[in-house]
Design a protein around this motif. Sequence first.
Motif, PDB file in Angstrom:
ATOM      1  N   VAL A 338       8.417 -20.728  33.597  1.00 13.94           N
ATOM      2  CA  VAL A 338       7.125 -20.474  33.756  1.00 13.94           C
ATOM      3  C   VAL A 338       7.560 -18.931  33.869  1.00 13.94           C
ATOM      4  O   VAL A 338       6.882 -17.770  33.100  1.00 13.94           O
ATOM      5  CB  VAL A 338       6.117 -21.244  34.533  1.00 13.94           C
ATOM      6  CG1 VAL A 338       4.339 -20.099  34.302  1.00 13.94           C
ATOM      7  CG2 VAL A 338       5.802 -22.345  33.705  1.00 13.94           C
ATOM      8  N   GLY A 339       7.457 -18.194  35.560  1.00 15.03           N
ATOM      9  CA  GLY A 339       7.314 -16.698  35.741  1.00 15.03           C
ATOM     10  C   GLY A 339       8.597 -16.276  34.458  1.00 15.03           C
ATOM     11  O   GLY A 339       7.859 -14.961  34.133  1.00 15.03           O
ATOM     12  N   ASP A 340       9.293 -17.314  33.420  1.00 20.58           N
ATOM     13  CA  ASP A 340      10.486 -16.298  32.960  1.00 20.58           C
ATOM     14  C   ASP A 340      10.332 -15.473  31.833  1.00 20.58           C
ATOM     15  O   ASP A 340      10.589 -14.673  30.871  1.00 20.58           O
ATOM     16  CB  ASP A 340      11.869 -17.056  32.224  1.00 20.58           C
ATOM     17  CG  ASP A 340      12.726 -17.513  33.722  1.00 20.58           C
ATOM     18  OD1 ASP A 340      13.066 -16.643  34.492  1.00 20.58           O
ATOM     19  OD2 ASP A 340      13.340 -18.757  33.475  1.00 20.58           O
ATOM     20  N   VAL A 341       9.125 -16.474  31.999  1.00 25.40           N
ATOM     21  CA  VAL A 341       7.976 -16.185  30.152  1.00 25.40           C
ATOM     22  C   VAL A 341       6.861 -15.447  30.530  1.00 25.40           C
ATOM     23  O   VAL A 341       5.582 -16.014  28.955  1.00 25.40           O
ATOM     24  CB  VAL A 341       8.155 -17.516  28.640  1.00 25.40           C
ATOM     25  CG1 VAL A 341       9.234 -17.703  28.911  1.00 25.40           C
ATOM     26  CG2 VAL A 341       6.820 -18.417  29.790  1.00 25.40           C
ATOM     27  N   ASN A 343       6.021 -12.637  31.111  1.00 26.30           N
ATOM     28  CA  ASN A 343       5.450 -11.217  30.422  1.00 26.30           C
ATOM     29  C   ASN A 343       6.032 -11.279  28.882  1.00 26.30           C
ATOM     30  O   ASN A 343       7.410 -11.322  29.691  1.00 26.30           O
ATOM     31  CB  ASN A 343       5.526 -10.297  31.689  1.00 26.30           C
ATOM     32  CG  ASN A 343       5.722  -8.418  30.959  1.00 26.30           C
ATOM     33  OD1 ASN A 343       5.632  -8.805  30.143  1.00 26.30           O
ATOM     34  ND2 ASN A 343       5.685  -8.035  31.509  1.00 26.30           N
ATOM     35  N   THR A 344       5.583 -10.626  27.760  1.00 32.51           N
ATOM     36  CA  THR A 344       6.639 -10.385  27.041  1.00 32.51           C
ATOM     37  C   THR A 344       7.546  -9.586  26.569  1.00 32.51           C
ATOM     38  O   THR A 344       8.219  -9.313  26.017  1.00 32.51           O
ATOM     39  CB  THR A 344       5.834 -10.938  25.615  1.00 32.51           C
ATOM     40  OG1 THR A 344       5.393  -9.399  25.695  1.00 32.51           O
ATOM     41  CG2 THR A 344       4.851 -11.841  24.940  1.00 32.51           C
ATOM     42  N   THR A 345       7.745  -8.430  28.467  1.00 31.52           N
ATOM     43  CA  THR A 345       8.722  -7.537  28.169  1.00 31.52           C
ATOM     44  C   THR A 345       9.302  -7.938  29.584  1.00 31.52           C
ATOM     45  O   THR A 345       9.355  -7.039  30.140  1.00 31.52           O
ATOM     46  CB  THR A 345       7.928  -6.464  27.813  1.00 31.52           C
ATOM     47  OG1 THR A 345       6.646  -5.962  29.082  1.00 31.52           O
ATOM     48  CG2 THR A 345       7.577  -6.032  26.631  1.00 31.52           C
ATOM     49  N   ALA A 346       9.668  -8.959  30.030  1.00 30.99           N
ATOM     50  CA  ALA A 346      10.238  -8.655  31.465  1.00 30.99           C
ATOM     51  C   ALA A 346      10.762 -10.379  31.379  1.00 30.99           C
ATOM     52  O   ALA A 346      11.281 -11.034  30.245  1.00 30.99           O
ATOM     53  CB  ALA A 346       8.944  -8.921  32.517  1.00 30.99           C
ATOM     54  N   GLY A 347      11.759 -11.231  32.599  1.00 33.12           N
ATOM     55  CA  GLY A 347      12.213 -12.446  32.254  1.00 33.12           C
ATOM     56  C   GLY A 347      13.058 -12.154  31.086  1.00 33.12           C
ATOM     57  O   GLY A 347      14.099 -11.143  31.543  1.00 33.12           O
ATOM     58  N   ILE A 348      13.424 -13.295  30.597  1.00 39.69           N
ATOM     59  CA  ILE A 348      13.543 -14.076  29.333  1.00 39.69           C
ATOM     60  C   ILE A 348      13.457 -13.297  27.382  1.00 39.69           C
ATOM     61  O   ILE A 348      14.262 -13.180  27.366  1.00 39.69           O
ATOM     62  CB  ILE A 348      14.386 -14.959  29.253  1.00 39.69           C
ATOM     63  CG1 ILE A 348      12.830 -15.302  28.064  1.00 39.69           C
ATOM     64  CG2 ILE A 348      14.992 -15.263  30.200  1.00 39.69           C
ATOM     65  CD1 ILE A 348      13.550 -17.270  28.241  1.00 39.69           C
ATOM     66  N   LEU A 349      12.111 -11.997  28.341  1.00 45.67           N
ATOM     67  CA  LEU A 349      11.515 -11.896  26.982  1.00 45.67           C
ATOM     68  C   LEU A 349      11.331 -10.387  26.372  1.00 45.67           C
ATOM     69  O   LEU A 349      11.391  -9.608  27.217  1.00 45.67           O
ATOM     70  CB  LEU A 349      10.013 -12.568  27.024  1.00 45.67           C
ATOM     71  CG  LEU A 349      10.004 -13.668  26.978  1.00 45.67           C
ATOM     72  CD1 LEU A 349       8.505 -14.384  27.368  1.00 45.67           C
ATOM     73  CD2 LEU A 349      10.852 -14.821  25.730  1.00 45.67           C
ATOM     74  N   CYS A 350      11.580  -9.967  25.755  1.00 43.75           N
ATOM     75  CA  CYS A 350      11.499  -8.140  25.213  1.00 43.75           C
ATOM     76  C   CYS A 350      10.702  -7.924  23.671  1.00 43.75           C
ATOM     77  O   CYS A 350      11.371  -7.743  22.958  1.00 43.75           O
ATOM     78  CB  CYS A 350      12.735  -7.864  24.964  1.00 43.75           C
ATOM     79  SG  CYS A 350      12.897  -6.114  24.833  1.00 43.75           S
ATOM     80  N   TYR A 351       9.662  -8.630  23.533  1.00 41.30           N
ATOM     81  CA  TYR A 351       9.152  -7.498  22.390  1.00 41.30           C
ATOM     82  C   TYR A 351       6.949  -7.982  23.114  1.00 41.30           C
ATOM     83  O   TYR A 351       6.496  -8.383  23.682  1.00 41.30           O
ATOM     84  CB  TYR A 351       9.045  -9.362  21.843  1.00 41.30           C
ATOM     85  CG  TYR A 351       8.037 -10.615  21.990  1.00 41.30           C
ATOM     86  CD1 TYR A 351       6.504 -10.926  21.625  1.00 41.30           C
ATOM     87  CD2 TYR A 351       8.574 -11.407  22.607  1.00 41.30           C
ATOM     88  CE1 TYR A 351       6.256 -12.034  22.282  1.00 41.30           C
ATOM     89  CE2 TYR A 351       7.831 -12.842  23.171  1.00 41.30           C
ATOM     90  CZ  TYR A 351       6.599 -12.495  23.014  1.00 41.30           C
ATOM     91  OH  TYR A 351       6.398 -14.116  23.012  1.00 41.30           O
ATOM     92  N   ILE A 352       6.650  -6.915  21.845  1.00 42.02           N
ATOM     93  CA  ILE A 352       5.224  -7.055  21.886  1.00 42.02           C
ATOM     94  C   ILE A 352       4.375  -7.442  20.030  1.00 42.02           C
ATOM     95  O   ILE A 352       5.341  -7.563  19.684  1.00 42.02           O
ATOM     96  CB  ILE A 352       4.784  -5.211  22.444  1.00 42.02           C
ATOM     97  CG1 ILE A 352       5.862  -4.098  20.677  1.00 42.02           C
ATOM     98  CG2 ILE A 352       5.667  -4.971  23.172  1.00 42.02           C
ATOM     99  CD1 ILE A 352       5.437  -3.289  21.003  1.00 42.02           C
ATOM    100  N   TYR A 353       3.255  -7.116  20.735  1.00 36.17           N
ATOM    101  CA  TYR A 353       2.837  -7.833  18.888  1.00 36.17           C
ATOM    102  C   TYR A 353       1.922  -6.290  18.351  1.00 36.17           C
ATOM    103  O   TYR A 353       1.479  -5.759  18.810  1.00 36.17           O
ATOM    104  CB  TYR A 353       1.346  -8.475  19.110  1.00 36.17           C
ATOM    105  CG  TYR A 353       2.171 -10.096  19.192  1.00 36.17           C
ATOM    106  CD1 TYR A 353       2.617 -10.831  18.281  1.00 36.17           C
ATOM    107  CD2 TYR A 353       2.430 -10.459  20.770  1.00 36.17           C
ATOM    108  CE1 TYR A 353       3.243 -12.041  18.659  1.00 36.17           C
ATOM    109  CE2 TYR A 353       2.993 -11.601  21.317  1.00 36.17           C
ATOM    110  CZ  TYR A 353       3.059 -12.534  19.933  1.00 36.17           C
ATOM    111  OH  TYR A 353       3.882 -13.651  20.133  1.00 36.17           O
ATOM    112  N   GLU A 354       2.644  -6.357  16.587  1.00 42.55           N
ATOM    113  CA  GLU A 354       1.830  -4.741  16.028  1.00 42.55           C
ATOM    114  C   GLU A 354       0.134  -5.519  16.262  1.00 42.55           C
ATOM    115  O   GLU A 354      -0.024  -6.054  16.327  1.00 42.55           O
ATOM    116  CB  GLU A 354       2.156  -5.815  14.881  1.00 42.55           C
ATOM    117  CG  GLU A 354       1.679  -4.046  13.856  1.00 42.55           C
ATOM    118  CD  GLU A 354       1.998  -4.664  12.497  1.00 42.55           C
ATOM    119  OE1 GLU A 354       3.517  -3.606  12.146  1.00 42.55           O
ATOM    120  OE2 GLU A 354       1.810  -5.299  11.879  1.00 42.55           O
TER     121      GLU A 354
END
Length: 354
Positions: A338-341, A343-354
């Motif tokens: 759960v901690g990996d995801v 935050n969408t700009t941390a862990g294994i993720l790297c995205y934001i929303y328009e």
Amino acid sequence: MLGLSAVFLFGLFCFAHANCTNPAVRREWRTLSTDERANWISAVQCLSELPHDPALTPYVNPDDIVSVNASGSYYDDIVYMHMDLNHIIHFTGLFLPFHRWYVQMYENALKEKCGFNGTSPYWNWAADASDVYGSTMFQDFDPVSGLGGWGNLSDDAQVPNGAFSDFKLSYPSYHTLRRNFTLQPYIGLDPTLFTNPYEDANATFTQSEVDKMVDGFVGDYKGFQVYMEGFEGAHGSVHEILGGDLGGTCPSTAPANCTPGPTFSANEPIFWMHHAMVDKVWYDWQIANSANAGIFYGGSVQMIDNATIYAEYPNGGPPMLSLDSVMHADGMFEESTVGDVINTTAGILCYIYE
């Protein structure tokens, strides 16, 4: 598009990740160019043409789904994950993090296996709430870049046009993609859980409902999830109003013991855009107030047998989950926590929303 200040605020509270310096931007489907839409659709079709992955190993093995069909496609395998894990990823604390992770793993597969070069699109269903049936989402019949329209009820609601008019699926039985507009999907269901069965489903995912979620529930992860995922909440209502595969209705080819429900809803390619929008609303809530960033709460056991137990444990009962809790991947992908995801700009993720 969110400003850099919003991204920075989010990062302050959630496991900063030095490698996410240029986050991808997820955009609404209708802001994509025709070529961008075609690129995503082509990659989806590509996954459906790849063979079954023998690495697929069911973790839950519930008795309300069929066995793995080894003659199915890689796309079917990803759908089967959702079928197998259904009881531990809905109405538990895993609902939001699992589906965030699931959409990302799907995007990774589109890129790694099928040459997709974009980011996961989302469908802003709030913008269409006043007229889902007439939405432009379902008026693009282009055989390369269009999602197609509503199914023909005389033909098992199979999507008759667009790029997915011949989209073959293996679960719960072999059939072609179906879509059936259903404005009042809750009539006749358990009135103790569906307490307003005659309400039009689109009333639950209007912009005012989205604003209520994003601006409310400050510091209250459980309250936010329950409002989104509740029996007549925005999440389920979007599934049900599209009916067919997204609504989890059994195709005419299904055996008599087919169990309808959320299991095989990932059959519908719009599933991924729907859940990207669910994720966007969560993301917007997370950055709306610093008290929301990085928080998590929920149980691991689904408690929906009756209204009394659901009222006590609407997002899962004990054992309780934590940021260290593992999200199972059925052998298809590397497992994450759960901690990996969170935050969408941390862990294994790297995205934001328009």
